[in-house]
Write a protein that holds these residues in place. Sequence first.
Motif, PDB file in Angstrom:
ATOM      1  N   PHE A 211      -2.500  -6.080  -6.661  1.00 52.43           N
ATOM      2  CA  PHE A 211      -3.575  -5.460  -5.671  1.00 52.43           C
ATOM      3  C   PHE A 211      -4.131  -6.166  -4.373  1.00 52.43           C
ATOM      4  CE2 PHE A 211      -4.015  -2.291  -9.394  1.00 52.43           C
ATOM      5  CZ  PHE A 211      -2.991  -1.825  -8.405  1.00 52.43           C
ATOM      6  N   ILE A 212      -3.728  -7.602  -4.334  1.00 53.45           N
ATOM      7  CA  ILE A 212      -4.646  -8.511  -3.400  1.00 53.45           C
ATOM      8  C   ILE A 212      -3.764  -8.025  -2.132  1.00 53.45           C
ATOM      9  CG2 ILE A 212      -5.249 -10.316  -4.796  1.00 53.45           C
ATOM     10  CD1 ILE A 212      -2.820 -11.649  -4.558  1.00 53.45           C
ATOM     11  N   ASN A 213      -4.046  -8.218  -1.150  1.00 51.90           N
ATOM     12  CA  ASN A 213      -3.307  -8.215  -0.336  1.00 51.90           C
ATOM     13  C   ASN A 213      -1.658  -8.261   0.407  1.00 51.90           C
ATOM     14  OD1 ASN A 213      -5.308  -7.164   0.842  1.00 51.90           O
ATOM     15  ND2 ASN A 213      -5.871  -7.837   3.321  1.00 51.90           N
ATOM     16  N   ALA A 214      -1.319 -10.004  -0.459  1.00 51.07           N
ATOM     17  CA  ALA A 214       0.000 -10.200   0.002  1.00 51.07           C
ATOM     18  C   ALA A 214       0.429  -9.344  -1.130  1.00 51.07           C
ATOM     19  CB  ALA A 214      -0.310 -11.556  -0.498  1.00 51.07           C
ATOM     20  N   GLY A 215       0.195  -9.335  -2.784  1.00 53.72           N
ATOM     21  CA  GLY A 215       1.338  -8.771  -3.197  1.00 53.72           C
ATOM     22  C   GLY A 215       1.544  -7.005  -2.441  1.00 53.72           C
ATOM     23  N   ALA A 216       0.418  -6.372  -1.801  1.00 58.83           N
ATOM     24  CA  ALA A 216       0.742  -5.152  -1.252  1.00 58.83           C
ATOM     25  C   ALA A 216       1.939  -5.069  -0.751  1.00 58.83           C
ATOM     26  CB  ALA A 216      -0.599  -4.864  -1.230  1.00 58.83           C
ATOM     27  N   LEU A 217       1.969  -6.556   0.310  1.00 63.03           N
ATOM     28  CA  LEU A 217       2.929  -6.055   1.439  1.00 63.03           C
ATOM     29  C   LEU A 217       3.581  -6.055   0.408  1.00 63.03           C
ATOM     30  CD1 LEU A 217       0.359  -9.014   3.476  1.00 63.03           C
ATOM     31  CD2 LEU A 217       2.132  -6.547   4.572  1.00 63.03           C
ATOM     32  N   VAL A 218       3.853  -6.876  -0.555  1.00 69.05           N
ATOM     33  CA  VAL A 218       5.352  -6.947  -0.942  1.00 69.05           C
ATOM     34  C   VAL A 218       6.011  -5.742  -1.806  1.00 69.05           C
ATOM     35  CG1 VAL A 218       6.775  -7.955  -2.882  1.00 69.05           C
ATOM     36  CG2 VAL A 218       5.468  -9.874  -2.006  1.00 69.05           C
ATOM     37  N   VAL A 219       5.274  -4.736  -2.288  1.00 65.83           N
ATOM     38  CA  VAL A 219       4.916  -3.761  -2.494  1.00 65.83           C
ATOM     39  C   VAL A 219       5.949  -2.897  -1.961  1.00 65.83           C
ATOM     40  CG1 VAL A 219       3.993  -1.911  -3.968  1.00 65.83           C
ATOM     41  CG2 VAL A 219       3.417  -3.911  -4.646  1.00 65.83           C
ATOM     42  N   THR A 220       4.368  -2.603  -0.730  1.00 64.76           N
ATOM     43  CA  THR A 220       5.497  -2.007   0.931  1.00 64.76           C
ATOM     44  C   THR A 220       6.711  -2.027   0.614  1.00 64.76           C
ATOM     45  OG1 THR A 220       2.952  -1.525   1.516  1.00 64.76           O
ATOM     46  CG2 THR A 220       4.414  -1.346   2.637  1.00 64.76           C
ATOM     47  N   ASP A 221       6.965  -3.220   0.887  1.00 68.15           N
ATOM     48  CA  ASP A 221       8.323  -3.386   1.334  1.00 68.15           C
ATOM     49  C   ASP A 221       9.462  -3.192   0.881  1.00 68.15           C
ATOM     50  OD1 ASP A 221      10.210  -5.892   3.263  1.00 68.15           O
ATOM     51  OD2 ASP A 221      10.278  -6.380   1.486  1.00 68.15           O
ATOM     52  N   ARG A 222       9.022  -3.073  -0.866  1.00 69.96           N
ATOM     53  CA  ARG A 222       9.897  -2.751  -1.695  1.00 69.96           C
ATOM     54  C   ARG A 222      10.060  -1.268  -1.410  1.00 69.96           C
ATOM     55  NH1 ARG A 222      13.442  -6.580  -2.899  1.00 69.96           N
ATOM     56  NH2 ARG A 222      13.914  -4.778  -5.074  1.00 69.96           N
ATOM     57  N   ALA A 223       8.887  -0.436  -1.592  1.00 73.46           N
ATOM     58  CA  ALA A 223       8.306   0.526  -0.834  1.00 73.46           C
ATOM     59  C   ALA A 223       9.598   1.091   0.413  1.00 73.46           C
ATOM     60  CB  ALA A 223       7.391   1.546  -0.863  1.00 73.46           C
TER      61      ALA A 223
ATOM     62  N   GLY B 123      -5.597  -8.194  12.911  1.00 77.49           N
ATOM     63  CA  GLY B 123      -4.426  -8.684  10.997  1.00 77.49           C
ATOM     64  C   GLY B 123      -3.728  -9.841  10.593  1.00 77.49           C
ATOM     65  N   ASP B 124      -4.044 -10.598  11.409  1.00 80.25           N
ATOM     66  CA  ASP B 124      -3.947 -11.911  11.716  1.00 80.25           C
ATOM     67  C   ASP B 124      -3.678 -12.390  10.372  1.00 80.25           C
ATOM     68  OD1 ASP B 124      -3.243 -12.228  14.350  1.00 80.25           O
ATOM     69  OD2 ASP B 124      -5.523 -12.410  14.668  1.00 80.25           O
ATOM     70  N   ARG B 125      -4.277 -12.186   9.458  1.00 75.98           N
ATOM     71  CA  ARG B 125      -4.256 -13.068   8.152  1.00 75.98           C
ATOM     72  C   ARG B 125      -3.555 -12.106   7.253  1.00 75.98           C
ATOM     73  NH1 ARG B 125      -7.840 -15.715   4.171  1.00 75.98           N
ATOM     74  NH2 ARG B 125      -9.024 -16.574   5.851  1.00 75.98           N
ATOM     75  N   ASN B 126      -3.134 -11.182   7.798  1.00 75.07           N
ATOM     76  CA  ASN B 126      -2.065  -9.904   6.507  1.00 75.07           C
ATOM     77  C   ASN B 126      -0.774 -10.031   7.141  1.00 75.07           C
ATOM     78  OD1 ASN B 126      -3.909  -8.986   4.672  1.00 75.07           O
ATOM     79  ND2 ASN B 126      -4.423  -7.161   6.430  1.00 75.07           N
ATOM     80  N   ALA B 127      -0.848 -10.870   8.250  1.00 73.13           N
ATOM     81  CA  ALA B 127       0.191 -11.074   9.465  1.00 73.13           C
ATOM     82  C   ALA B 127       1.072 -12.417   8.957  1.00 73.13           C
ATOM     83  CB  ALA B 127      -0.271 -11.130  10.860  1.00 73.13           C
ATOM     84  N   ALA B 128      -0.253 -13.563   8.377  1.00 74.17           N
ATOM     85  CA  ALA B 128       0.244 -14.858   7.658  1.00 74.17           C
ATOM     86  C   ALA B 128       0.411 -14.413   6.298  1.00 74.17           C
ATOM     87  CB  ALA B 128      -1.422 -15.348   7.788  1.00 74.17           C
ATOM     88  N   LEU B 129      -0.050 -14.254   6.352  1.00 71.74           N
ATOM     89  CA  LEU B 129       0.377 -13.666   4.553  1.00 71.74           C
ATOM     90  C   LEU B 129       1.931 -13.325   4.579  1.00 71.74           C
ATOM     91  CD1 LEU B 129      -2.077 -11.365   2.979  1.00 71.74           C
ATOM     92  CD2 LEU B 129      -2.043 -13.927   2.209  1.00 71.74           C
ATOM     93  N   ALA B 130       2.160 -12.287   5.116  1.00 72.59           N
ATOM     94  CA  ALA B 130       3.647 -11.652   5.455  1.00 72.59           C
ATOM     95  C   ALA B 130       4.363 -12.525   6.276  1.00 72.59           C
ATOM     96  CB  ALA B 130       3.693  -9.797   6.124  1.00 72.59           C
ATOM     97  N   HIS B 131       4.095 -13.604   7.054  1.00 73.59           N
ATOM     98  CA  HIS B 131       5.371 -14.919   7.517  1.00 73.59           C
ATOM     99  C   HIS B 131       5.550 -15.246   6.157  1.00 73.59           C
ATOM    100  CE1 HIS B 131       6.151 -13.040  11.255  1.00 73.59           C
ATOM    101  NE2 HIS B 131       5.297 -12.689  11.632  1.00 73.59           N
TER     102      HIS B 131
END
Length: 304
Positions: free
Chosen positions: A111-123, A161-169
């Motif tokens: 539910f934190i953004n980093a976690g949701a990005l991982v879940v989206t990747d799995r999805a 979305g730079d912060r979300n991009a940073a988390l994802a990278h």
Amino acid sequence: MNLQALIEDIRQQVLPFYDQGRVADYIPALASVAPHQFGLAICTLDGEHYACGDAATPFSIQSISKAFMLALTLQAEGETLWRHVGKEPSGNPFNSLVQLEYEHGIPRNPFINAGALVVTDRAIRHFGAAHGRLLDWLRAESGAPRLSANEQIAASEREHGDRNAALAHFMKSYGNLDHPVEQVLDQYFHNCSIEMSCSQLARAALFLANHGLSPNTAQQYLSRSQAKQVNAVMLTCGTYDAAGEFAYRVGLPVKSGVGGGLLAVIPGKMSIAAWSPQLDRRGNSVLGLEALDRFTTRTGLSIF
Ligand code: GLN
């Protein structure tokens, strides 16, 4: 108990809390929402629906999408999902970077953004178009075939979305993201930009109150145990660094979003959605929290 009279009364009690918070402005397209709005909707497993205030007004569901995306991905992947994302509260803001390095690119929870990005990747791995899958599912469950993402908000999220991009990278550098960062971000931003009303959200969440079985479509999306898992993670992680305060005051699994929505589940009974766009400093709706606190205190309906 007359739930309709109760929620009308709660609405009157929380309106004086206007202007104790601020509309999110770090996503510029969200900042233009009229601040003085409040809606509350309840759907019960008996098929009752109660609503008051602005419960029919669509708003940006933002991180509430994370609860639904988690449920769909857990259904597709099962237990191995938890190798990629943890299930512990972070005690940190939703967009924090600090824990990721210590914890080798495995986010604390979905539910934190980093976690949701991982879940989206799995999805994406399971469904291809993760956003399309979520949207179709939400349309069916909420009975609103025209639900969609607000493209203007999605574009604004991408632009800022730079912060979300940073988390994802960062997670990609640890091998915890299979797909290109741009693709994952695009699906994630579109999920956050979906617009729904309180009434639609409460209806879509009924399966979480009903041990994984949707009363809307008669589909068993999650096993009883998986529904318990999603609710448990909502309780401990759904409102970020305020999860303790929510457990203390509300005592329910709750997922919040920076659009000002709060989605709560009373297992075995009902789902509740509250919305008011002004947020406290931890990114949760001020009036929404006041309303849920009053609801569980006055009804005695909490999981504790
Ligand atoms: N789209 C928002 C973000 O990524 C979601 C945050 C939230 O609702 N807490 O920052």
